[in-house]
Each structure stands twice: as structure tokens, then as C-alpha cells.
Design a protein around this motif. Structure first.
Motif, PDB file in Angstrom:
ATOM      1  N   ILE A 109      24.146   8.712  -8.131  1.00 53.54           N
ATOM      2  CA  ILE A 109      25.397   7.945  -8.248  1.00 53.54           C
ATOM      3  C   ILE A 109      26.173   8.491  -9.458  1.00 53.54           C
ATOM      4  CG2 ILE A 109      24.646   5.768  -7.169  1.00 53.54           C
ATOM      5  CD1 ILE A 109      24.315   4.622 -10.037  1.00 53.54           C
ATOM      6  N   SER A 110      27.370   7.973  -9.663  1.00 49.08           N
ATOM      7  CA  SER A 110      28.135   8.476 -10.799  1.00 49.08           C
ATOM      8  C   SER A 110      27.915   7.609 -12.035  1.00 49.08           C
ATOM      9  CB  SER A 110      29.619   8.588 -10.453  1.00 49.08           C
ATOM     10  OG  SER A 110      30.149   7.336 -10.163  1.00 49.08           O
ATOM     11  N   PHE A 111      27.989   8.274 -13.180  1.00 48.89           N
ATOM     12  CA  PHE A 111      27.782   7.622 -14.473  1.00 48.89           C
ATOM     13  C   PHE A 111      28.909   8.000 -15.420  1.00 48.89           C
ATOM     14  CE2 PHE A 111      23.477   7.475 -12.783  1.00 48.89           C
ATOM     15  CZ  PHE A 111      23.023   6.236 -13.221  1.00 48.89           C
ATOM     16  N   MET A 112      28.966   7.284 -16.538  1.00 48.70           N
ATOM     17  CA  MET A 112      30.018   7.548 -17.522  1.00 48.70           C
ATOM     18  C   MET A 112      29.556   7.083 -18.901  1.00 48.70           C
ATOM     19  SD  MET A 112      33.880   6.056 -17.395  1.00 48.70           S
ATOM     20  CE  MET A 112      34.380   7.262 -16.194  1.00 48.70           C
ATOM     21  N   ALA A 113      30.012   7.799 -19.923  1.00 47.55           N
ATOM     22  CA  ALA A 113      29.720   7.387 -21.304  1.00 47.55           C
ATOM     23  C   ALA A 113      30.557   6.149 -21.643  1.00 47.55           C
ATOM     24  CB  ALA A 113      30.084   8.519 -22.266  1.00 47.55           C
ATOM     25  N   MET A 114      29.962   5.219 -22.360  1.00 47.62           N
ATOM     26  CA  MET A 114      30.686   3.990 -22.713  1.00 47.62           C
ATOM     27  C   MET A 114      32.035   4.268 -23.411  1.00 47.62           C
ATOM     28  SD  MET A 114      30.695   0.774 -22.360  1.00 47.62           S
ATOM     29  CE  MET A 114      29.085   0.107 -21.997  1.00 47.62           C
ATOM     30  N   PRO A 164      31.760   3.363 -12.710  1.00 45.20           N
ATOM     31  CA  PRO A 164      30.428   3.841 -12.307  1.00 45.20           C
ATOM     32  C   PRO A 164      29.370   3.208 -13.215  1.00 45.20           C
ATOM     33  CG  PRO A 164      31.601   5.536 -13.565  1.00 45.20           C
ATOM     34  CD  PRO A 164      32.504   4.322 -13.520  1.00 45.20           C
ATOM     35  N   GLY A 165      28.129   3.669 -13.164  1.00 44.13           N
ATOM     36  CA  GLY A 165      27.114   3.193 -14.101  1.00 44.13           C
ATOM     37  C   GLY A 165      27.509   3.629 -15.508  1.00 44.13           C
ATOM     38  N   LEU A 166      27.454   2.714 -16.453  1.00 48.09           N
ATOM     39  CA  LEU A 166      27.886   3.037 -17.825  1.00 48.09           C
ATOM     40  C   LEU A 166      26.676   3.201 -18.727  1.00 48.09           C
ATOM     41  CD1 LEU A 166      30.906   0.582 -18.128  1.00 48.09           C
ATOM     42  CD2 LEU A 166      30.903   2.991 -17.431  1.00 48.09           C
ATOM     43  N   ILE A 167      26.790   4.139 -19.668  1.00 52.66           N
ATOM     44  CA  ILE A 167      25.663   4.382 -20.581  1.00 52.66           C
ATOM     45  C   ILE A 167      26.157   4.356 -22.018  1.00 52.66           C
ATOM     46  CG2 ILE A 167      23.736   5.898 -21.169  1.00 52.66           C
ATOM     47  CD1 ILE A 167      24.007   7.173 -18.450  1.00 52.66           C
ATOM     48  N   SER A 168      25.564   3.445 -22.796  1.00 51.84           N
ATOM     49  CA  SER A 168      25.887   3.343 -24.216  1.00 51.84           C
ATOM     50  C   SER A 168      24.679   3.788 -25.030  1.00 51.84           C
ATOM     51  CB  SER A 168      26.228   1.883 -24.546  1.00 51.84           C
ATOM     52  OG  SER A 168      26.202   1.695 -25.942  1.00 51.84           O
ATOM     53  N   GLY A 198      19.344   4.603 -15.438  1.00 51.28           N
ATOM     54  CA  GLY A 198      19.849   5.751 -16.224  1.00 51.28           C
ATOM     55  C   GLY A 198      19.686   5.482 -17.716  1.00 51.28           C
ATOM     56  N   PRO A 199      20.400   4.452 -18.232  1.00 52.12           N
ATOM     57  CA  PRO A 199      20.259   4.166 -19.664  1.00 52.12           C
ATOM     58  C   PRO A 199      18.849   3.765 -20.070  1.00 52.12           C
ATOM     59  CG  PRO A 199      21.721   2.564 -18.557  1.00 52.12           C
ATOM     60  CD  PRO A 199      21.469   3.674 -17.608  1.00 52.12           C
ATOM     61  N   GLU A 200      18.129   3.012 -19.227  1.00 47.96           N
ATOM     62  CA  GLU A 200      16.762   2.600 -19.594  1.00 47.96           C
ATOM     63  C   GLU A 200      15.862   3.815 -19.807  1.00 47.96           C
ATOM     64  OE1 GLU A 200      16.545  -1.701 -17.226  1.00 47.96           O
ATOM     65  OE2 GLU A 200      15.350  -0.025 -16.492  1.00 47.96           O
ATOM     66  N   MET A 201      15.989   4.780 -18.891  1.00 45.78           N
ATOM     67  CA  MET A 201      15.151   5.976 -18.979  1.00 45.78           C
ATOM     68  C   MET A 201      15.426   6.739 -20.284  1.00 45.78           C
ATOM     69  SD  MET A 201      15.179   9.254 -16.419  1.00 45.78           S
ATOM     70  CE  MET A 201      15.004   8.371 -14.905  1.00 45.78           C
ATOM     71  N   LEU A 202      16.719   6.869 -20.598  1.00 46.19           N
ATOM     72  CA  LEU A 202      17.076   7.651 -21.791  1.00 46.19           C
ATOM     73  C   LEU A 202      16.659   6.937 -23.071  1.00 46.19           C
ATOM     74  CD1 LEU A 202      20.603   8.972 -20.726  1.00 46.19           C
ATOM     75  CD2 LEU A 202      18.400  10.128 -20.584  1.00 46.19           C
ATOM     76  N   HIS A 203      16.884   5.628 -23.133  1.00 43.34           N
ATOM     77  CA  HIS A 203      16.490   4.882 -24.345  1.00 43.34           C
ATOM     78  C   HIS A 203      14.968   4.890 -24.496  1.00 43.34           C
ATOM     79  CE1 HIS A 203      20.195   2.872 -25.985  1.00 43.34           C
ATOM     80  NE2 HIS A 203      20.659   3.291 -24.820  1.00 43.34           N
TER      81      HIS A 203
END
Ligand code: AKB
Length: 337
Positions: free
Chosen positions: A230-235, A190-194, A207-212
Motif C-alpha cells: 500500500i502507499s505510505f507517507m512521512a508525517m 495513505p498510511g502515515l509514519i512518524s 509499517g511504523p510498528e515494524m520500524l520502531h
């Protein structure tokens, strides 16, 4: 114990950097890295050798190595691939095919199994409309395999190429099922967020852009609608899944391509979480029709029953744990907020 020789392509990318760190931490591997870019300082000491340059043109040099494992992460992601489609095809398909041929050749010639780990994507799916997407919910691996993007087509085709080179290449393995073969395994991420790196060129990047951005007190204009899901996941979970799948004995696996899931969120729910964590975060929604269309074609969620039953997959981070125990503590350290 002798170290296993591992190749990680796309080592400077988000998954690449985290995976090199994961492999180094686990130990037992000699890591060769490849990327267009020079290695970042954070992982330099973990790589025994770095091949810098275009994989497609450098492939011959890799025939001299006796790789036990190949993680082929190099790719042009969905938004970028849509505007530079020929280039994306060359990077995503040619690069994969060249490496698959190398792995198939080595396993044939030296009678040893070469494991080939391939990150596929939710982009391999294509939902015909928003209504179909909503009604489908969490999709299974074989459903809706009608990608709407060049990147999604590339990923789906490369899954098929991996199966071809591992099962049918030379057309002599059908009855033999020899232990020495190219052992292709793919995960649809899914979309990954680091908390440490930012993606570029993808479409789940909002997702990650908004949070950073929120963590840095910067305004963010989100390029998809608030109700986009959509689905996301922690790196760390993505790295865990790759290392888990790597270690599963082949006979336990009945498939070669697996969904994995952690949490599905709308862009509006991301905004709410960001505002709660960083009061005053300025987040607006200004959908970009092209990128919105891409995300609307991806499923709301994926069904990861196969991965759970065949290799014991389960994520460490659900949505609350992702924010409270991974993203927020790390991001606060990073940006000093
Ligand atoms: C992208 O947005 O292109 C990737 C993906 C979902 O595979 N993050």
C-alpha cells in the motif's frame, strides 16, 4: 494581524500532535484543541484552550466560538472500528456531522466562510480481490469507491456529508455560489509514519510498528504477508499537505476530495530497509486474516494528479529521503541507537 481561530479535534492523535506543532510554527493562529485525552506536554503550550471529552456530547460548547478553520481529525481507525463498529460509527460519523452542522450554521449566520479540513483515507477504496488490486495500480479518486470496512464507509460517507453541507445544505447555494459558506476540503491519506509517535487502532500500523520495533532492537511479528503493498507517507508531508490545502484560494479548487501519494512499499521491502538500517532486526510475518483482508482491500497506490495540478502538491520525502533524511536520523536520536 489578527489571529485566525482554529479548532483541532483529535489533537492528541498522531496527525493532531504534528499538526498543532505545524500550526504553531507557522504562526497566525489561535489554536483550540479537543480530544478524549489530556494534551501531551509536548504541545500543551501551543493550545490556547483544550476541551477534553467526547466531541459528540460536547458539541454545544463549540457554538460559542467563532472558528475560521476546523481540522476534524478525531476518528476511530480501521482495525479498531472493525471490532467496535457501532462506537466507530458514532465517533466517525456523528462527530463529523455535528461539526459540519456547526460550521454550516456559523457560515450561514455570520456570512463568513469556515474552512473545514477533513482527513479521509485510502480506506475509502475497496478492491474486490488481490488480482483487481494488482491490475488497478494507482487509483483515481472516483474509482473503486466500495470500502470493505466500517472505517472506510465512515470516511467515504463523511466526504459526501462535507460536500452536502458545503454545496447543497438549504438548497439555496446552487446558483448563488456565495463567498460565505462552509468550505469543505478533504485529503485521502495513505498510511502515515512518524518518527515521534506510534499509531494505534489502524491497519497500516505494521509499517511504523515494524520500524520502531527494529530501532529499539525488539522482535516484530508483522500481521500482513510480505508481498502486501500500500502507499505510505512521512508525517511531515501529511502536515505539509494539510497546511497547503488550507491556503489554496477556493476558486483554484475544482474538487473537494484529493488523493496524495509519496511512496508505495511492500511489507517485505519495509523489512529489508529495517534490517539494513538496524542489522540483526528480528522481523517475521504472521498474517492475521482479518487485518490482512483489510489491507488487501486497499489500493497498492493512489494517483494524486488532481492535487498536483490544482494546488501544486508534491511530497518532500520519497522512500530514500524518508529513511535517510527523516526517519532514521530522528529515530536514532529518540532511541539512542
Ligand atoms: C488505518 O490504518 O486505519 C489508517 C488509514 C490508512 O487511514 N492509518
Amino acid at each position: 494581524m489578527t489571529e485566525k481561530l482554529v479548532l483541532v479535534t483529535g489533537a492528541c492523535g498522531e496527525i493532531g500532535q504534528a499538526l498543532v506543532q505545524g500550526l504553531a510554527k507557522q504562526g497566525g493562529y489561535k489554536i483550540v484543541t479537543a480530544d478524549l485525552a489530556p494534551l501531551p506536554d509536548s504541545i500543551k503550550s501551543m493550545s490556547a484552550e483544550h476541551a477534553q471529552g467526547d466531541l459528540v456530547y460536547r458539541i454545544k460548547t463549540f457554538y460559542d466560538y467563532d472558528f475560521d478553520v476546523i481540522f476534524h481529525l478525531a476518528a476511530s481507525l480501521s482495525s479498531k472500528a472493525e471490532v467496535a463498529s457501532e462506537d466507530a460509527h458514532r465517533i466517525n460519523v456523528e462527530g463529523t456531522m455535528q461539526l459540519l452542522m456547526l460550521a454550516a450554521y456559523r457560515s450561514e449566520k455570520y456570512h463568513k466562510s469556515v474552512k473545514f479540513l477533513f482527513p479521509s483515507s485510502i480506506a475509502a477504496y475497496g478492491m474486490a480481490s488481490r488480482e483487481v488490486k494488482k491490475a488497478a495500480g494507482a487509483v483515481k479518486e472516483d474509482d473503486y469507491n466500495t470500502p470493505h470496512t466500517m472505517y472506510g464507509c465512515n470516511k467515504l460517507y463523511c466526504e459526501k456529508l462535507g460536500m452536502y453541507y458545503s454545496k447543497y445544505f438549504g438548497q439555496k447555494h446552487l446558483d448563488e455560489n456565495p463567498p460565505h459558506m462552509l468550505d469543505f476540503r478533504a485529503i485521502r491519506f495513505p498510511g502515515l509514519i512518524s518518527a515521534f509517535t506510534l499509531p494505534s487502532g489502524g491497519t497500516s500500523d505494521y509499517g511504523p510498528e515494524m520500524l520502531h520495533a527494529a530501532a529499539q532492537g525488539k522482535p516484530y511479528s508483522c500481521f500482513v504477508r510480505e508481498d502486501t503493498k500500500i502507499s505510505f507517507m512521512a508525517m511531515p508531508d501529511a502536515i505539509k499537505s494539510l497546511l497547503m490545502l488550507l491556503d489554496v484560494p477556493r476558486e483554484k479548487l475544482k474538487h473537494q476530495v484529493y488523493n496524495i501519494a509519496a511512496f508505495a512499499l511492500t511489507a517485505g521491502e519495509f523489512r529489508d530497509r529495517a534490517v539494513k538500517a538496524f542489522p540483526g532486526a528480528q522481523i517475521t510475518f504472521e498474517p492475521n486474516p482479518r487485518r490482512q483482508g483489510i489491507v488487501d482491500s486497499w489500493p497498492e497506490d493512489v494517483d494524486d494528479t488532481l492535487a498536483r495540478t490544482e494546488w501544486g502538491w508534491s511530497p518532500d520525502y520519497d522512500v530514500d529521503k524518508f529513511f535517510d533524511e527523516y526517519f532514521l536520523p530522528e529515530i536514532r536520536k529518540r532511541y539512542g541507537k
